[in-house]
Scaffold this motif. Structure first.
Motif, PDB file in Angstrom:
ATOM      1  N   GLN A 153      61.243 -16.832  25.415  1.00  9.20           N
ATOM      2  CA  GLN A 153      60.114 -15.924  25.242  1.00  9.20           C
ATOM      3  C   GLN A 153      60.280 -15.131  23.956  1.00  9.20           C
ATOM      4  O   GLN A 153      61.359 -14.610  23.678  1.00  9.20           O
ATOM      5  CB  GLN A 153      60.006 -14.949  26.413  1.00  9.20           C
ATOM      6  N   VAL A 154      59.195 -15.037  23.203  1.00 12.84           N
ATOM      7  CA  VAL A 154      59.182 -14.237  21.983  1.00 12.84           C
ATOM      8  C   VAL A 154      58.677 -12.846  22.343  1.00 12.84           C
ATOM      9  O   VAL A 154      57.620 -12.710  22.954  1.00 12.84           O
ATOM     10  CB  VAL A 154      58.279 -14.871  20.902  1.00 12.84           C
ATOM     11  N   ARG A 155      59.435 -11.842  21.974  1.00 11.79           N
ATOM     12  CA  ARG A 155      59.041 -10.448  22.216  1.00 11.79           C
ATOM     13  C   ARG A 155      58.407  -9.807  20.995  1.00 11.79           C
ATOM     14  O   ARG A 155      57.583  -8.911  21.113  1.00 11.79           O
ATOM     15  CB  ARG A 155      60.246  -9.622  22.650  1.00 11.79           C
ATOM     16  N   ALA A 156      58.811 -10.250  19.800  1.00 18.43           N
ATOM     17  CA  ALA A 156      58.246  -9.748  18.544  1.00 18.43           C
ATOM     18  C   ALA A 156      58.594 -10.737  17.451  1.00 18.43           C
ATOM     19  O   ALA A 156      59.580 -11.462  17.547  1.00 18.43           O
ATOM     20  CB  ALA A 156      58.806  -8.366  18.204  1.00 18.43           C
ATOM     21  N   PHE A 171      55.128 -19.399  23.428  1.00 18.41           N
ATOM     22  CA  PHE A 171      56.295 -18.642  23.894  1.00 18.41           C
ATOM     23  C   PHE A 171      56.016 -17.158  24.083  1.00 18.41           C
ATOM     24  O   PHE A 171      56.939 -16.374  24.274  1.00 18.41           O
ATOM     25  CB  PHE A 171      57.458 -18.824  22.907  1.00 18.41           C
ATOM     26  N   ALA A 172      54.740 -16.765  24.009  1.00 12.79           N
ATOM     27  CA  ALA A 172      54.387 -15.352  24.145  1.00 12.79           C
ATOM     28  C   ALA A 172      52.945 -15.221  24.594  1.00 12.79           C
ATOM     29  O   ALA A 172      52.138 -16.135  24.420  1.00 12.79           O
ATOM     30  CB  ALA A 172      54.575 -14.635  22.818  1.00 12.79           C
ATOM     31  N   GLY A 173      52.641 -14.057  25.112  1.00 12.78           N
ATOM     32  CA  GLY A 173      51.282 -13.766  25.527  1.00 12.78           C
ATOM     33  C   GLY A 173      50.513 -13.038  24.441  1.00 12.78           C
ATOM     34  O   GLY A 173      51.027 -12.793  23.339  1.00 12.78           O
ATOM     35  N   TRP A 197      50.063  -6.373  14.079  1.00 11.97           N
ATOM     36  CA  TRP A 197      48.959  -6.757  14.952  1.00 11.97           C
ATOM     37  C   TRP A 197      49.541  -7.278  16.253  1.00 11.97           C
ATOM     38  O   TRP A 197      50.730  -7.568  16.338  1.00 11.97           O
ATOM     39  CB  TRP A 197      48.145  -7.918  14.356  1.00 11.97           C
ATOM     40  N   THR A 198      48.671  -7.499  17.219  1.00 20.81           N
ATOM     41  CA  THR A 198      49.055  -8.275  18.399  1.00 20.81           C
ATOM     42  C   THR A 198      48.596  -9.712  18.146  1.00 20.81           C
ATOM     43  O   THR A 198      47.720  -9.963  17.305  1.00 20.81           O
ATOM     44  CB  THR A 198      48.387  -7.756  19.681  1.00 20.81           C
ATOM     45  N   LEU A 199      49.163 -10.624  18.896  1.00 20.88           N
ATOM     46  CA  LEU A 199      48.726 -12.011  18.788  1.00 20.88           C
ATOM     47  C   LEU A 199      47.251 -12.133  19.154  1.00 20.88           C
ATOM     48  O   LEU A 199      46.515 -12.907  18.541  1.00 20.88           O
ATOM     49  CB  LEU A 199      49.588 -12.914  19.678  1.00 20.88           C
ATOM     50  N   ALA A 200      46.792 -11.347  20.116  1.00 22.09           N
ATOM     51  CA  ALA A 200      45.380 -11.389  20.512  1.00 22.09           C
ATOM     52  C   ALA A 200      44.458 -11.016  19.351  1.00 22.09           C
ATOM     53  O   ALA A 200      43.353 -11.551  19.237  1.00 22.09           O
ATOM     54  CB  ALA A 200      45.133 -10.462  21.693  1.00 22.09           C
ATOM     55  N   GLU A 201      44.917 -10.124  18.477  1.00 20.71           N
ATOM     56  CA  GLU A 201      44.097  -9.752  17.324  1.00 20.71           C
ATOM     57  C   GLU A 201      44.033 -10.888  16.297  1.00 20.71           C
ATOM     58  O   GLU A 201      43.003 -11.057  15.641  1.00 20.71           O
ATOM     59  CB  GLU A 201      44.649  -8.485  16.670  1.00 20.71           C
ATOM     60  N   LEU A 236      44.760 -14.208  17.095  1.00 21.40           N
ATOM     61  CA  LEU A 236      44.372 -15.451  17.759  1.00 21.40           C
ATOM     62  C   LEU A 236      43.598 -15.104  19.034  1.00 21.40           C
ATOM     63  O   LEU A 236      44.093 -15.269  20.146  1.00 21.40           O
ATOM     64  CB  LEU A 236      45.621 -16.291  18.088  1.00 21.40           C
ATOM     65  N   PRO A 237      42.368 -14.600  18.870  1.00 22.84           N
ATOM     66  CA  PRO A 237      41.605 -14.195  20.050  1.00 22.84           C
ATOM     67  C   PRO A 237      41.219 -15.389  20.920  1.00 22.84           C
ATOM     68  O   PRO A 237      41.054 -16.502  20.421  1.00 22.84           O
ATOM     69  CB  PRO A 237      40.366 -13.514  19.459  1.00 22.84           C
ATOM     70  N   TYR A 238      41.121 -15.130  22.196  1.00 25.62           N
ATOM     71  CA  TYR A 238      40.698 -16.152  23.165  1.00 25.62           C
ATOM     72  C   TYR A 238      41.579 -17.393  23.088  1.00 25.62           C
ATOM     73  O   TYR A 238      41.095 -18.526  23.134  1.00 25.62           O
ATOM     74  CB  TYR A 238      39.216 -16.523  22.979  1.00 25.62           C
ATOM     75  N   SER A 239      42.872 -17.172  22.979  1.00 25.95           N
ATOM     76  CA  SER A 239      43.803 -18.281  22.772  1.00 25.95           C
ATOM     77  C   SER A 239      43.962 -19.153  24.012  1.00 25.95           C
ATOM     78  O   SER A 239      43.690 -18.735  25.135  1.00 25.95           O
ATOM     79  CB  SER A 239      45.167 -17.735  22.360  1.00 25.95           C
ATOM     80  N   PHE A 240      44.433 -20.348  23.770  1.00 22.59           N
ATOM     81  CA  PHE A 240      44.765 -21.309  24.812  1.00 22.59           C
ATOM     82  C   PHE A 240      46.277 -21.369  24.902  1.00 22.59           C
ATOM     83  O   PHE A 240      46.963 -21.554  23.891  1.00 22.59           O
ATOM     84  CB  PHE A 240      44.212 -22.693  24.447  1.00 22.59           C
ATOM     85  N   GLY A 241      46.817 -21.185  26.104  1.00 28.34           N
ATOM     86  CA  GLY A 241      48.262 -21.180  26.261  1.00 28.34           C
ATOM     87  C   GLY A 241      48.709 -21.880  27.513  1.00 28.34           C
ATOM     88  O   GLY A 241      47.897 -22.451  28.266  1.00 28.34           O
TER      89      GLY A 241
END
Length: 137
Positions: free
Chosen positions: A74-77, A101-103, A120-124, A126-131
């Protein structure tokens, strides 16, 4: 995600150190990445170019490979550093690789030799991502 200043500085130093190992003879654009895993370990990577351009790989992918090989899951940062002065972010492909590896709350930090520039956050990015959670039955 709130990440302690000392951890951010450790990530910055690791990412800048990784840049020194970049193999970027074509673009001359050295990139370093440092990933913090779920065990608090830092994994480094640098971009590695190839004369057949699409065959190279990004610093983030190199760091993810190092993390997985060391047993991290898991990636934390993640902190990505470029030469500056422009702010660098993970490319689209690496954003998706990080998503494996992260949310959406993953902290992504941009830096250059002058220090941390933005986050940034990953959501910013990569919005609406597929995981992986989409594939659970």
């Amino acid at each position: 995600m709130n990440l302690a200043a000392d951890i951010q500085q450790r990530l910055l130093q690791a990412s800048l150190a990784a840049r020194a190992h970049s193999h970027s003879p074509y673009s001359r654009y050295a990139v370093g990445a440092a990933i913090l895993d779920e065990q608090g370990r830092i994994h480094m990577g640098a971009n590695i170019e190839n004369a057949a351009y699409p065959q190279g790989w990004c610093a983030e992918a190199t760091a993810l490979g190092a993390m997985v090989m060391a047993g991290g899951r898991q990636v934390r940062a993640v902190l990505v550093s470029g030469p500056g002065p422009d702010i660098i972010t993970p490319c689209g492909g690496c954003r998706q690789k990080l998503r494996e590896f992260a949310g959406p709350e993953l902290l992504i930090i941009a830096a250059d030799p002058g220090g941390i520039r933005q986050h940034w956050t990953l959501a910013e990015l990569l919005p609406y991502s597929f995981g992986p959670d989409h594939l659970k039955f």
